[in-house]
Structure formats: C-alpha cells, structure tokens
Write an enzyme that holds these catalytic residues in place. Structure first.
Site, PDB file in Angstrom:
ATOM      1  N   ASP A 238      43.921  49.699  57.077  1.00 15.12           N
ATOM      2  CA  ASP A 238      45.128  50.212  56.436  1.00 15.12           C
ATOM      3  C   ASP A 238      44.907  51.707  56.247  1.00 15.12           C
ATOM      4  OD1 ASP A 238      47.339  50.762  54.829  1.00 15.12           O
ATOM      5  OD2 ASP A 238      47.106  48.973  53.601  1.00 15.12           O
TER       6      ASP A 238
ATOM      7  N   ASP B 254      51.906  55.173  55.762  1.00 16.41           N
ATOM      8  CA  ASP B 254      51.144  54.010  55.306  1.00 16.41           C
ATOM      9  C   ASP B 254      51.365  52.924  56.357  1.00 16.41           C
ATOM     10  OD1 ASP B 254      49.872  52.045  53.867  1.00 16.41           O
ATOM     11  OD2 ASP B 254      51.308  52.016  52.206  1.00 16.41           O
TER      12      ASP B 254
ATOM     13  N   HIS C  59      56.933  48.539  50.005  1.00 15.55           N
ATOM     14  CA  HIS C  59      57.296  49.472  48.938  1.00 15.55           C
ATOM     15  C   HIS C  59      58.013  50.691  49.485  1.00 15.55           C
ATOM     16  CE1 HIS C  59      53.713  51.723  50.352  1.00 15.55           C
ATOM     17  NE2 HIS C  59      53.232  50.511  50.551  1.00 15.55           N
TER      18      HIS C  59
ATOM     19  N   HIS D  36      53.705  54.829  46.417  1.00 13.43           N
ATOM     20  CA  HIS D  36      54.285  53.539  46.004  1.00 13.43           C
ATOM     21  C   HIS D  36      55.464  53.806  45.082  1.00 13.43           C
ATOM     22  CE1 HIS D  36      50.397  51.986  47.486  1.00 13.43           C
ATOM     23  NE2 HIS D  36      51.171  51.024  47.908  1.00 13.43           N
TER      24      HIS D  36
ATOM     25  N   GLU E 293      55.007  45.288  54.533  1.00 16.74           N
ATOM     26  CA  GLU E 293      53.642  44.841  54.809  1.00 16.74           C
ATOM     27  C   GLU E 293      53.386  43.391  54.447  1.00 16.74           C
ATOM     28  OE1 GLU E 293      50.489  46.936  52.710  1.00 16.74           O
ATOM     29  OE2 GLU E 293      51.916  47.888  51.386  1.00 16.74           O
TER      30      GLU E 293
ATOM     31  N   GLU F   3      51.464  46.245  58.857  1.00 13.93           N
ATOM     32  CA  GLU F   3      52.328  47.150  58.094  1.00 13.93           C
ATOM     33  C   GLU F   3      52.860  48.273  58.961  1.00 13.93           C
ATOM     34  OE1 GLU F   3      50.340  49.336  54.953  1.00 13.93           O
ATOM     35  OE2 GLU F   3      52.248  49.762  53.943  1.00 13.93           O
TER      36      GLU F   3
HETATM   37 CO    CO Z   1      51.535  50.053  51.931  1.00 15.59          CO
END
Ligand code: CO
Length: 301
Positions: free
Chosen positions: A88, A99, A159, A167, A192, A287
């Site tokens: 990640d 992200d 998110h 976030h 994700e 993700e």
């Molecule tokens: Co994330």
C-alpha cells in the site's frame, strides 16, 4: 463541483502515474526470502527518484496483517515462503496525495482471494458516479467477496482524499452499512476492498511504526524536541516511519523511541498500529484512487 474547486487534478494525476509505476515496480521486488526493509527502501527510493514525496511510509503487510506495517529500522523480517503481501503506497506532489495498493500472493492457495479482491474493486469502480450512495458500493464489494467464499473486512474501507488530507470525510464501506451518503462530482476518493479467509474484522496489533504530527506543541525533553523538529521540517503533517527519523537524524534508536514517547505523552503525535485480522485470516487488499465524474469516474492510480 464548488467544493472541489481549486483541487489541482493535474498534479494529482502526475502523482497517480508515478504511483501506478511504483506498484508495478513493487510487484517485481517481492520475492520469498528477501528482506522487507530492502523492499520498502527500494519502493520509497523509486518514488523519490521521480522527484515526489511519499504520502505515507510504504505499508508491507503480510498474511493476517491487513495494513500499517512498515519495516522497523534494521528490520530483519524476510518475506515468508507462500506469503500474501499487501503493498500500500502513495506519492505526494505538493499537497496532492495518492493512495493505492496491490496484493502479491506467493502461494497458489490464495490466488482466488487476490482475484476476488481485484474483482470487488473493479465492480465497485464501475459503479462510481456523482450521486452514487456509498452503501451501494459496499453492498457490491460484499456480494463479490461472499460469492467467492470470503468475507470483506467490515471495519476498514475507502475514503475521501482532500488536498493535504489523506483520510477525509466520506467513508466507503466494504459492505452495506446503511450509510446512504452520496459521492459528489469532482470528489477524490480511494476505494479499497479488503477480503479475508477470516471473520472480517481487524484489531490493533503490537507493532507501531507509523506516526503523524497532530500538534506543534514542543515537549520539554530534548529527544522529543529533536524528533518533533525533524518531523515537522521533513514530513510536515504527513505520516512518517520511525526508521525515517532514525536515519535522518542519526539519533540512536533508543533516543528516537524516547522522543516519540515524549510526543505521544503530550498528544502531539497520532500513532497507527498495525491492523491484524482478528481470527488470523489471510487478508488481501486492492485499492485505487479516482475522481468522481458526473456519469462515471477518472482513475488516478
Ligand atoms: Co487508502
């Protein structure tokens, strides 16, 4: 799209392109028996070499660990045979953050789990558009997970990502949690799905390697001051790894740990413990970050 006016989508897309390349690079780096620390440093080096910063330390979480494991300074952990490893990562261009994540399975036994997770992400993305309710996306993720015989992790999810804020506001569940908040045009979100062979809940584990400054109040002890000054200068308010501080300051690990404790004591730091699946099920994650459009979406990573 008033709320997202001023969002620098071009910078975001540039960071997205590098992130995508970094994930592919990461895939080539994961080998059984290789040091996790070496893999982490090579991935972070890849992004830095392209002139970008990290949105957060690369997370390399193995098997039942779902997220938030990044190697310690001098970490001796090797990638186990047959491991299921989540990578990640995020690249940052000024205040634009990405992200994204992939799962590499070194065991044929978990190919299906990874496949199901990728399918859940793909289906979720195909539903994204302005006005889409977040619980509808969660319902689809859950549907795919269970159709393959797995569970989604219920206390993790996607998110919103605002400039400077990894976030943000909207939470995109991995099941139908009844939240009918709607996605908005121009909004940047990460979706994700986490799927597992276990019951589908994560809890805090023991390892603690990732921190973020949440206040600029200086502590009195010298070590705390040194850690804060270095982190504030180099990582601003973005998450950082303990090993980054040890490397950057040349302070001993002992002193950095003490400094971090000082900062935790005055609530100047937020800590992100490793998240472990409660029933020790194997976890896979996929993700992507995207921009919500009127009738679909634009994939950033
Ligand atoms: Co994330």
């Amino acid at each position: 799209m008033d709320e997202y006016e001023g969002y620098d989508y071009n910078k975001l897309k540039e960071a997205g392109k590098i992130s995508r390349q970094a994930l592919e690079f990461a895939r080539s780096q994961v080998k059984p028996g290789r040091k996790l620390l070496e893999i982490a440093e090579s991935i972070e080096g890849f992004i830095k070499d392209k002139g970008l910063e990290m949105s957060f330390p690369v997370n390399l979480s193995i098997n039942e660990s779902a997220a938030h494991y990044t190697p310690e300074y001098d970490d001796k952990t090797l990638v186990p045979e047959g491991a299921v490893l989540k990578v990640d990562l995020g690249a940052r261009k000024d205040t634009c953050l990405t992200d994204c994540a992939i799962t590499v399975s070194l065991s044929d036994k978990y190919t299906k789990l990874v496949e199901a997770t990728e399918k859940a992400l793909e289906n979720a993305i195909s539903m994204v558009k302005a006005g889409r309710k977040v619980n509808e996306i969660g319902r689809e993720i859950n549907k795919v997970a269970t159709s393959y015989g797995f569970n989604p992790i219920k206390n993790l999810g996607g998110h919103g990502i605002e400039q400077d804020e990894l976030h943000a506001s909207v939470f995109i569940p991995n099941y139908d949690n009844g939240d009918n908040s709607q996605l908005q045009e121009g909004q940047v979100v990460a979706i994700e799905p986490f799927l597992t062979t276990g019951m589908g809940y994560v809890e805090n584990g023991e390892s603690l390697q990732i921190y973020q400054l949440i206040s600029d109040t200086l502590p009195r002890p010298q070590e705390g001051r040194a850690v804060m000054e270095y982190a504030a200068t180099n990582f601003l308010t973005y998450p950082f790894a303990m090993r980054w501080i040890i490397k950057g300051t040349a302070m001993s690990e002992f002193k950095v740990r003490r400094g971090i404790t000082d900062l935790l004591n005055i609530q100047a730091l937020e800590a992100f413990p490793v998240l472990v699946e409660k029933s020790k099920g194997i976890v896979a994650q996929a993700e992507k970050e995207l921009i919500v459009d009127k009738d679909s979406c634009t994939i950033v990573t």
